[in-house]
Each structure stands twice: as structure tokens, then as C-alpha cells.
Write a protein that holds these residues in place. Structure first.
Motif, PDB file in Angstrom:
ATOM      1  N   UNK A 138      36.186 -12.471 -51.059  1.00 31.10           N
ATOM      2  CA  UNK A 138      36.076 -11.464 -52.463  1.00 31.10           C
ATOM      3  C   UNK A 138      36.443 -11.557 -53.213  1.00 31.10           C
ATOM      4  N   UNK A 139      36.332 -11.191 -54.796  1.00 33.90           N
ATOM      5  CA  UNK A 139      36.612 -10.585 -55.644  1.00 33.90           C
ATOM      6  C   UNK A 139      36.814  -9.881 -56.550  1.00 33.90           C
ATOM      7  N   UNK A 140      37.935  -9.261 -56.800  1.00 34.91           N
ATOM      8  CA  UNK A 140      37.717  -7.909 -57.789  1.00 34.91           C
ATOM      9  C   UNK A 140      38.271  -7.929 -59.290  1.00 34.91           C
ATOM     10  N   UNK A 141      37.405  -7.871 -59.687  1.00 31.30           N
ATOM     11  CA  UNK A 141      38.046  -8.125 -61.529  1.00 31.30           C
ATOM     12  C   UNK A 141      37.608  -7.135 -62.179  1.00 31.30           C
ATOM     13  N   UNK A 142      38.456  -6.898 -63.218  1.00 32.03           N
ATOM     14  CA  UNK A 142      38.283  -6.080 -64.415  1.00 32.03           C
ATOM     15  C   UNK A 142      37.147  -6.471 -65.252  1.00 32.03           C
ATOM     16  N   UNK A 325      40.645  -1.071 -53.565  1.00 35.56           N
ATOM     17  CA  UNK A 325      39.822  -2.538 -53.033  1.00 35.56           C
ATOM     18  C   UNK A 325      39.542  -2.896 -52.441  1.00 35.56           C
ATOM     19  N   UNK A 326      41.089  -2.316 -51.341  1.00 33.51           N
ATOM     20  CA  UNK A 326      41.348  -3.259 -50.290  1.00 33.51           C
ATOM     21  C   UNK A 326      40.385  -2.810 -49.028  1.00 33.51           C
ATOM     22  N   UNK A 327      40.118  -1.306 -49.126  1.00 35.70           N
ATOM     23  CA  UNK A 327      39.279  -0.352 -48.230  1.00 35.70           C
ATOM     24  C   UNK A 327      38.141  -0.998 -48.733  1.00 35.70           C
TER      25      UNK A 327
END
Length: 361
Positions: A138-142, A325-327
Motif C-alpha cells: 500500500x502507498x500513502x502520499x500527499x 493511515x495505519x488503521x
């Protein structure tokens, strides 16, 4: 003699009927390509499918039954955080927090890495997103609001790699969730504060944004302008300048604003670069006259609140952003709705009189 020849030609008993990938695919009801991904531990396969394939492999004696439990045990979710590079101290702090998050994320079965990429370049951001689909779960990004970014998000979704937008969102694409403030409300909060600090008197207020390519900055601008129109129509907004969250650019933009508007009453920084604005105000000896409000609570903006250069800082806790984000990714892995049980971040307004304790060095 003939019997001896036959005995030599016949394969040993333990080599007969060895299962093949095609057999595992047939028993588990998936393609051979999916079986190959599962057996080689590559991402992009749903957990339920992984279990089906591994059970079929064990049933066909392709893997030992004793290894099945370990094979089906949850592996850490590998997350990549993509943040803009530059002098934005809040984002730098968030990146440091992610790098130090191993102990906090381990109980959730998450392993995180962070990568800083060149700011305000949507094509580079899109390429960076696509480069990660084989490496992470997975990817979290601005996000930047741009067709190339939306297309990259949709491509990752098609490959079963979910994305979460952080701090700034992007619309009309298949991102799994957004973890960040209601930025229209954040901008309205800034406008409300200016109306109160200026006490209803007429005056000029300038805005300095990082980039309106960020939906967060665009929404803050709209909220700010709307509430000033409602509450303090006598305040004149003299224009919006982009400084790309850069301290040097923010310094130059502020110098120009002060030169063009000697009667400037306030500055609202929509993004980063507060230190550059403060330096220009102090050089002009206007730090006690110009109402200065910005975003992102950091050790630097803390100091500016203490010495009176800034009146207020609007922020969100970076730790809550990380854990939010982790949740989300934990929910997705468990098959739940992305935002199940995830509390949206709250807008915090920090003044000199309600400073939280300083973080340890």
C-alpha cells in the motif's frame, strides 16, 4: 533381462505424480500466474486468495503440511509513504516520525518506509506511485490534483495496491481513503482568526500558498475568502502568491508584499515557509504590526509563537495522521471499510498561551 531394463527405465516412486503449478491453480480455482505470485510472495493478491492457493499447495503436497501455518501467517503489511521534498518543516517532521515508527506499528503488523520526492511535480509523483506497486502492499502520499496522479492511483487500484491520500486529497479516482483535515474548515478558521485579531477594522491581508495544485491549499484559500466575506468585508485581500513551501521564496514574496503594501495588516501562509515570512517581517521591523497566521506546528513555529511574530498556528498532530493511515490499511487487510473506526483528524489551533510541552531533542 527385459524386466531389469524396465526397472531401470521406470521413474522412482517418489517422482511420480509431482504436483505442478497448473494442478494447484486448478484445485484453488485461480490462474497459474496468481499461483506463481503467491508461491513467490509477490504482492497484488488478496489475502483470501493467498489462503486458498496455499491450502491447495499443501493438499497436493507441493509444500509440507507443517509449513502451512507459517505460510498462512500474516506477513507485515509493507507501506510506502511518499512526501514532498523541500524545506517544509512539518513534512520533514512527519517523515522523521515515520522512520522512527517501527515500535508503534509492529503490533499492527505494519512495516513503513518513507521517501521524499521532488515537490509540485505531478508527473514525477505519478511515476513514483507506479514504481512502488511491486515493492509494497500500500502507498500513502500527499496528492497533487492532476490527471497523471489520478491515472496512477487507478492503475495501482487495478493491481490491488490500495492508496491513501495524506494531508491533501485528489478527487475522482480509486484511492481507498483520505486521512487529513477538512481544509475548507481550516481556511475558514484562519479567516475567523484574522477577523477577530483585526477587530473589525479595515486592512489589507495577503495570502502565501505552497501551490494551488494541492487541493488542501485551494480549499484553505476558498474557506478563508468565504469567511472574510461573511464576517469582515472591510478586509481587503491583496492577492495570492505561491512560494512552493520554500523558506527562501516565502522570504522574497513577503519582502515584495511589504514593499508594495506598506500598510499591510496581515499575512496568511496556507502552506509551509513560515520561517521565511518571519525573517522578512523582522528585517522590516513589522513583526509586531502584521498579524501572521500559518499552518503546521513545528519547533520553528513554536519559537515564532513564543517571540510574538506569529499569532496562531493551525495544525494537525502528525502522529495521529500516521496512525490513521495505519488503521486504514489494517482495515483493508481485514476486509473492512477503509475508515471503519478511524477518527478524522481534528483541527488544532495553537497560540502562545496554550503551547504543548516541547518535544525532547
Amino acid at each position: 533381462m527385459q524386466d531389469d531394463a524396465d526397472a531401470v527405465a521406470a521413474p522412482p516412486e517418489h517422482t511420480r505424480g509431482l504436483p505442478r503449478i497448473a494442478d494447484i491453480a486448478r484445485l484453488s480455482g485461480v490462474s497459474t500466474a496468481t499461483v506463481d505470485r503467491v508461491l513467490n510472495h509477490r504482492p497484488g493478491v488478496r489475502p483470501a486468495t493467498v489462503q486458498r492457493v496455499m491450502k491447495a499447495a499443501a493438499e497436493l503436497d507441493y509444500i509440507p503440511e507443517s509449513d502451512l501455518g507459517a505460510a498462512l501467517g500474516p506477513k507485515p503489511v509493507r507501506l510506502a509513504f511518499l512526501l514532498p521534498d523541500g524545506t517544509n518543516r512539518y513534512l520533514t517532521r512527519l517523515g522523521q516520525l515515520i522512520r522512527q515508527s517501527e515500535a508503534a506499528l509492529a503490533p499492527l503488523g505494519i512495516r513503513a518506509q518513507v521517501e521524499f520526492i521532488k515537490s509540485f511535480n505531478p508527473d514525477l509523483l505519478a511515476r513514483s506511485l507506479l514504481q512502488h506497486w511491486r515493492k509494497v502492499d500500500g502507498v500513502a502520499f500527499m496528492a497533487l490534483e492532476h490527471p497523471a496522479v489520478r491515472e496512477a492511483v487507478n492503475e495501482l487500484a487495478a493491481r490491488n495496491v490500495p492508496t491513501v491520500t495524506l494531508i491533501s486529497d485528489v478527487q475522482n479516482c480509486r484511492r481507498a481513503a483520505y486521512v487529513g483535515l477538512d481544509n475548507r474548515a481550516a481556511g475558514r478558521t484562519a479567516g475567523y482568526l484574522f477577523a477577530r485579531f483585526l477587530g473589525g477594522r479595515a486592512g489589507k491581508v495577503a495570502m502565501i500558498a505552497g501551490s494551488l495544485s494541492y487541493r488542501a491549499h485551494e480549499d484553505r484559500e476558498l474557506g478563508f475568502l468565504n469567511v472574510l466575506k461573511e464576517m469582515a468585508p472591510v478586509i481587503e485581500v491583496v492577492g495570492l502568491r505561491e512560494a512552493h513551501d520554500d523558506e527562501a521564496k516565502s522570504y522574497r514574496q513577503t519582502r515584495t508584499l511589504l514593499s508594495h503594501h506598506p500598510d499591510l495588516a496581515g499575512i496568511y501562509t496556507i502552506g509551509g515557509g513560515a520561517e521565511g515570512v518571519a525573517r522578512a517581517l523582522k528585517e522590516a521591523r513589522r513583526e509586531r504590526e502584521v498579524v501572521f497566521i500559518g499552518h503546521g506546528f513545528t519547533p520553528e513555529t513554536r519559537s515564532l509563537l513564543i517571540d510574538g511574530t506569529m499569532e496562531a498556528v493551525i495544525t494537525q498532530d502528525p502522529r495521529s495522521a500516521l496512525m490513521g493511515c495505519a488503521a486504514v490499511f489494517t482495515n483493508l487487510r481485514a476486509g473492512r471499510e477503509a475508515m471503519h473506526g478511524v477518527e478524522p483528524p481534528r483541527i488544532e489551533v495553537i497560540f502562545r498561551e496554550n503551547l504543548p510541552p516541547a518535544a525532547p531533542p
